[in-house]
Each structure stands twice: as structure tokens, then as C-alpha cells.
Design an enzyme around this catalytic site. Structure first.
Site, PDB file in Angstrom:
ATOM      1  N   TYR A  94       3.489  -7.934  15.426  1.00 53.45           N
ATOM      2  CA  TYR A  94       3.886  -6.833  14.533  1.00 53.45           C
ATOM      3  C   TYR A  94       4.411  -5.664  15.361  1.00 53.45           C
ATOM      4  O   TYR A  94       5.503  -5.150  15.103  1.00 53.45           O
ATOM      5  CB  TYR A  94       2.670  -6.414  13.718  1.00 53.45           C
ATOM      6  CG  TYR A  94       2.777  -5.123  12.968  1.00 53.45           C
ATOM      7  CD1 TYR A  94       2.084  -3.991  13.397  1.00 53.45           C
ATOM      8  CD2 TYR A  94       3.531  -5.020  11.809  1.00 53.45           C
ATOM      9  CE1 TYR A  94       2.146  -2.800  12.702  1.00 53.45           C
ATOM     10  CE2 TYR A  94       3.603  -3.825  11.096  1.00 53.45           C
ATOM     11  CZ  TYR A  94       2.901  -2.724  11.554  1.00 53.45           C
ATOM     12  OH  TYR A  94       2.964  -1.543  10.857  1.00 53.45           O
ATOM     13  N   GLN A 103       0.840  -1.208   0.000  1.00 55.08           N
ATOM     14  CA  GLN A 103       0.000   0.000   0.000  1.00 55.08           C
ATOM     15  C   GLN A 103       0.877   1.262   0.000  1.00 55.08           C
ATOM     16  O   GLN A 103       0.726   2.133  -0.849  1.00 55.08           O
ATOM     17  CB  GLN A 103      -0.884   0.012   1.253  1.00 55.08           C
ATOM     18  CG  GLN A 103      -1.703   1.271   1.400  1.00 55.08           C
ATOM     19  CD  GLN A 103      -2.211   1.499   2.830  1.00 55.08           C
ATOM     20  OE1 GLN A 103      -1.553   1.124   3.789  1.00 55.08           O
ATOM     21  NE2 GLN A 103      -3.376   2.121   2.934  1.00 55.08           N
ATOM     22  N   LEU A 104       1.800   1.339   0.942  1.00 52.95           N
ATOM     23  CA  LEU A 104       2.647   2.534   1.056  1.00 52.95           C
ATOM     24  C   LEU A 104       3.730   2.523  -0.027  1.00 52.95           C
ATOM     25  O   LEU A 104       4.049   3.555  -0.621  1.00 52.95           O
ATOM     26  CB  LEU A 104       3.292   2.538   2.450  1.00 52.95           C
ATOM     27  CG  LEU A 104       3.771   3.852   3.030  1.00 52.95           C
ATOM     28  CD1 LEU A 104       2.709   4.920   2.973  1.00 52.95           C
ATOM     29  CD2 LEU A 104       4.229   3.630   4.471  1.00 52.95           C
ATOM     30  N   ARG A 120       7.344 -10.442  -5.697  1.00 53.83           N
ATOM     31  CA  ARG A 120       6.825 -10.935  -6.980  1.00 53.83           C
ATOM     32  C   ARG A 120       6.861  -9.816  -8.016  1.00 53.83           C
ATOM     33  O   ARG A 120       6.857  -8.636  -7.660  1.00 53.83           O
ATOM     34  CB  ARG A 120       5.366 -11.392  -6.786  1.00 53.83           C
ATOM     35  CG  ARG A 120       5.240 -12.772  -6.122  1.00 53.83           C
ATOM     36  CD  ARG A 120       3.811 -13.105  -5.745  1.00 53.83           C
ATOM     37  NE  ARG A 120       3.367 -12.333  -4.595  1.00 53.83           N
ATOM     38  CZ  ARG A 120       3.691 -12.668  -3.324  1.00 53.83           C
ATOM     39  NH1 ARG A 120       4.496 -13.690  -3.099  1.00 53.83           N
ATOM     40  NH2 ARG A 120       3.262 -11.967  -2.293  1.00 53.83           N
ATOM     41  N   LYS A 153       8.191  -4.082  15.769  1.00 54.09           N
ATOM     42  CA  LYS A 153       8.468  -2.666  15.494  1.00 54.09           C
ATOM     43  C   LYS A 153       9.196  -2.008  16.673  1.00 54.09           C
ATOM     44  O   LYS A 153      10.093  -1.190  16.482  1.00 54.09           O
ATOM     45  CB  LYS A 153       7.178  -1.910  15.173  1.00 54.09           C
ATOM     46  CG  LYS A 153       6.570  -2.293  13.823  1.00 54.09           C
ATOM     47  CD  LYS A 153       7.541  -2.036  12.671  1.00 54.09           C
ATOM     48  CE  LYS A 153       6.943  -2.373  11.328  1.00 54.09           C
ATOM     49  NZ  LYS A 153       7.917  -2.195  10.227  1.00 54.09           N
ATOM     50  N   ASP A 213      13.610 -10.920  -2.304  1.00 52.32           N
ATOM     51  CA  ASP A 213      13.172 -11.434  -0.997  1.00 52.32           C
ATOM     52  C   ASP A 213      14.187 -10.911   0.008  1.00 52.32           C
ATOM     53  O   ASP A 213      15.346 -11.354   0.009  1.00 52.32           O
ATOM     54  CB  ASP A 213      13.151 -12.974  -1.024  1.00 52.32           C
ATOM     55  CG  ASP A 213      12.809 -13.548   0.343  1.00 52.32           C
ATOM     56  OD1 ASP A 213      12.559 -14.772   0.422  1.00 52.32           O
ATOM     57  OD2 ASP A 213      12.801 -12.776   1.328  1.00 52.32           O
TER      58      ASP A 213
END
Ligand code: VAH
Length: 317
Positions: free
Chosen positions: A140, A13-14, A37, A144, A50
Site C-alpha cells: 500500500y 470510510q473517507l 457496489r 502511494k 470499477d
């Protein structure tokens, strides 16, 4: 000196919007987008990468004489809870590779995206301070917090210029919702423009810090452009755009679509959202590098709806 920029997770998205902004700033031939990909939608230089593969990362950094890395590849909050240990491994091993390759090949600057997910329910959720005791509720968020401290370590020990922002929920029209807890606020616009019912996975009163994607990208580039001596936070900067609840964004949308219908069916993501701040104190970002958001909720709704209408009309046509 010529700048050559590598973006990891560029198909996200970002990443997709960041890539275009960096191409405009540095030139298409100086920005290398990368992701796991192939991505036919990209104009410009693209490499399949990757980031868990240290040698592959090192080879690309050497090939293009990379001077800056924007490391956007990560597993987000909600998706990360489905396989916690894999999320930890991917989020940490990729960042360690970016830090080590940057140190070894003298990359000048590294951008590391952190998140409001670093905060937990042990602190004030209103105007959450920069220097809070961090007790994240998701893997997550844990990754972070660890990443922020590794960024500071590489700055202190190796003088590597790593800079970071704790993003609120990022909202944009350019991609479909991903694995984020805040992604309801992307999906709701798609459903409204398609004149479909929207079922929200959070309660209508769940207020969270959010930011329109153009503000998020501009903040990032302004941080990276700031003189190093102005940067007083080497873990990660709090950043605020706006705060709203699902009901408030639904009401903003209804100014354009009065018949838009929303129902609320909270799932496991409600517990994640309840552990996050409702609003953020970003005084340090304002003081150190002049941060100022441009988009409020209604301004964001207009640009989201206008662009999604254009997209869906082109798809239908
Ligand atoms: C997520 N969009 O929901 C991300 C973000 C503030 C949340 O980190 O996981």
C-alpha cells in the site's frame, strides 16, 4: 464555471463523509458518488464504477462533464498485505485511469490520497519531515509513493492540477473499521459504547499520527480550494492532526466509561505500525494553504462517543 465532482471509492470510510461535504459545498446535483457496489444509504447521484475499467470511468466523466475527481478507491495497508501483487495492480491501475481520463477529458483538478504509510523505519519517526527518504514497508505504501510521483509527473508534463495529502490514520464514527492498520482506533470506540471488552492488535505504547475525519475532509477541501500558485508540493503534503497510542485513546475513553477494559494482543499489523512515523511535520501545509487542525484526542472522543451512542441506541430501539 459549473463544477461537477466525481468521487471514486465513495462508500469507503473517507468517501462517505467526503461525499456529504462536497454535496454541501457544490450542491447534490453536482456531486457524483461512485463505488464498486450499489449503496442505498447515499442521497444524491450515485454510479456503480470499477475504476480499473478505463472506458467505464471515461464514460462517467463525459456523461456528467466532470471537472474534479476525488480518487479515494484503494486497498489499504493491512488488507493489502494479504495479496500484495493484486493490491499493487488495483491501486496503480485505478490511478493511471484517473490520470489518463483526466488528461484526455480536461478534468480541472484531481485529488489523490496518500498516507503516512509512504514512510519507513529508515527515518526519524518523530516530527517526520516533508522531504524524507521514502522506504515504505507495505505494498500500500509502495503504491502511494509511486502514485505521488505519478501525480507530480502529470503536473509537470501535462499541467494536470493533481493535489495530494499524506493522511494520518483517519478516525470517524460513520463507518466500521476497514483494512487499515490504524483502524483499531475506530473499533475501540465501537466496543466502548457497546460496553464490550476491546482487544487491540497493537501494543499499548504504539504511538501513531491520527486525525479526526472532519479535520481530514476539511483539510482536503481547503487544499483543493487553494490557489494553484500556492501549491509548492506536487507529490503529497504531510498532514498532522494529533498523535496518540492505544493506551492514550483508551484513557480518553475511560473518562466517559471508567470500567472500559482493553487488552493488547499485537499481530502482523504491529510491524507495519512500527515502521510508520509517531508524529508528522506538516509545516508546508500550514505555510502553503493555512492548515490548522481543530480536533484533539478528547474532543474527538466526545464526538465519537456521542454519535456512536446515538447510533447504537437507534439500532437497539
Ligand atoms: C491504513 N488508515 O491504516 C490507513 C492509513 C495511515 C494509515 O493510510 O492503511
Amino acid at each position: 464555471m459549473t463544477e461537477n465532482i466525481l468521487i471514486t471509492g465513495a462508500s469507503g470510510q473517507l468517501g462517505a463523509v467526503m461525499t456529504k461535504a462536497l454535496q454541501e459545498k457544490f450542491g447534490v446535483n453536482h456531486v457524483i458518488a461512485s463505488d464498486l457496489r450499489p449503496n442505498e444509504s447515499f442521497e444524491g447521484l450515485f454510479e456503480i464504477l470499477d475504476v480499473t475499467d478505463n472506458e467505464a470511468l471515461k464514460s462517467i466523466v463525459a456523461k456528467y462533464k466532470i471537472t474534479q475527481i476525488y480518487h479515494l478507491a484503494a486497498i489499504l495497508s493491512a488488507k493489502g498485505e494479504l495479496f500484495p501483487l493484486k493490491t499493487w495492480d488495483i491501486n496503480m491501475s485505478t490511478f493511471f485511469n484517473v490520470l489518463e481520463v483526466s488528461r484526455q477529458l480536461s478534468v480541472k483538478k484531481v485529488f489523490y490520497p496518500s498516507s503516512i504509510a509512504v514512510f519507513g523505519s529508515n527515518i526519524s519517526r518523530v516530527n517526520t519531515p516533508q522531504d524524507s527518504n521514502l522506504m515504505p514497508s507495505t505494498v500500500y505504501g509502495i503504491s502511494k509513493v509511486a502514485g505521488e510521483n505519478w501525480a507530480n509527473y502529470y503536473f509537470e508534463k501535462y499541467d494536470l492540477d493533481v493535489r495530494s495529502i499524506r493522511y494520518p490514520g483517519v478516525i470517524g464514527y460513520q463507518s466500521l473499521p476497514g483494512g487499515g492498520t490504524t483502524d483499531y482506533a475506530v473499533d475501540i470506540y465501537h466496543k466502548a459504547v457497546k460496553q464490550e471488552h476491546f482487544e487491540c492488535f497493537l501494543k499499548e505504547t504504539t504511538t501513531l499520527p491520527m486525525i479526526y475525519i472532519e479535520d481530514a475532509v476539511r483539510a482536503t477541501i481547503e487544499l483543493m480550494d487553494a490557489p494553484a500558485e500556492n501549491i509548492s508540493i506536487r507529490t503529497s503534503y504531510n498532514l498532522a492532526g494529533m498523535s496518540f497510542s492505544p493506551k492514550e485513546v483508551a484513557d480518553s475513553i475511560k473518562k466517559t466509561y471508567p470500567n472500559f477494559e482493553v487488552s493488547y494482543n499485537p499481530d502482523f499489523r504491529q510491524n507495519i505500525a512500527d515502521s510508520w512515523p509517531m508524529s508528522i511535520d506538516d509545516t508546508k501545509a500550514k505555510e502553503d494553504w493555512g492548515w490548522k487542525p481543530k480536533y484533539d484526542l478528547d474532543a474527538m472522543s466526545k464526538v465519537m462517543i456521542d454519535n456512536l451512542k446515538a447510533y447504537y441506541n437507534s439500532v437497539i430501539a
